[in-house]
Design an enzyme around this catalytic site. Structure first.
Site: not given
Length: 239
Positions: A35, A142
């Site tokens: 991450d 998106y």
């Protein structure tokens, strides 16, 4: 004691990614969590054994490769890392669109292509798309990125069949995560009310589906998209 198989999870520091990391540990994996958020990664690593963490930006394939180099063999890859940005279609800029594709779609490609150097036959790749892939308003970039993830998943599944690597996608509906909680409270409440159950999914609900597809026992499932959205994608008229 036999070493645990390794699963590599992008976007593993919070939300669906964190829930997936913890579930895969419970299922017997050693999990490498990647991450950008190093602080949340450290908190994750301290929470449980059998977790190692790597600060990675999925837009940088070289950083993914450096993290994966620590593991001679990776049996499962889960691509959770993603971003969301509500914006009216006419207000989306080219830079907005490129960023969405870079993280949500190219990030999946970069991780999947890199892991193949370390994934044996019988490995598993699970992408995280979205119910939004079937359409939505005020986030066309998106929607496009997540529809692309589903297409990429199917293409990888076909190409990797000879290697017995199964590739599938999980498409969550509205889920209670730090990303959705960043909405204004009234918008979050409105979104919940539109769900068939009147509530958002819990990240553990999504992690359970991901873990199912990451399990070696699911060897005859590939190229599929599993919608985990409480039935909202069924459409139709409610009561």
């Amino acid at each position: 004691m036999e070493a645990r198989p390794v699963a590599f999870v992008t976007g593993g520091a919070s939300g669906i990614g964190r829930a997936t990391v913890l579930r895969l540990v419970d299922d017997g994996f050693h999990v490498a969590a990647a991450d950008r958020d190093s602080e949340r990664l450290d908190d994750l690593a301290a929470s449980r054994d059998h977790i190692t963490v790597h600060t990675v930006d999925v837009r940088d394939q070289a950083s993914i490769a450096r993290a994966m180099a620590d593991y001679p063999e990776i049996r499962a890859l889960v691509c959770v890392a993603g971003i969301y940005q509500p914006r009216a279609f006419e207000d989306i800029t080219m830079d907005d669109f490129r960023l969405m594709l870079d993280v949500n779609l190219l990030g999946v490609f970069a991780a999947a292509q890199t892991v193949l150097r370390r994934m044996p036959g019988g490995g598993r790749i699970v992408t995280v798309s979205s119910r939004a892939a079937i359409g939505g308003t005020n986030f066309a970039h998106y929607v496009a990125s997540k529809a692309g993830v589903i297409g990429l998943t199917r293409a990888m599944a076909m190409e990797l069949r000879p290697r017995r690597i199964a590739v599938n996608s999980v498409a969550p509906g509205f889920t209670d995560t730090p990303m959705t909680r960043s909405m204004p409270p009234e918008q979050y409440t409105q979104a919940q009310a539109l769900e068939p159950s009147g509530m958002a999914a819990d990240p553990d609900d999504i992690a359970g589906a991901i873990a199912f597809l990451a399990n070696p026992a699911t060897r005859f499932i590939t190229g599929q998209t599993l919608f985990v959205d409480g039935g909202k994608s069924l459409g139709g008229l409610g009561p």
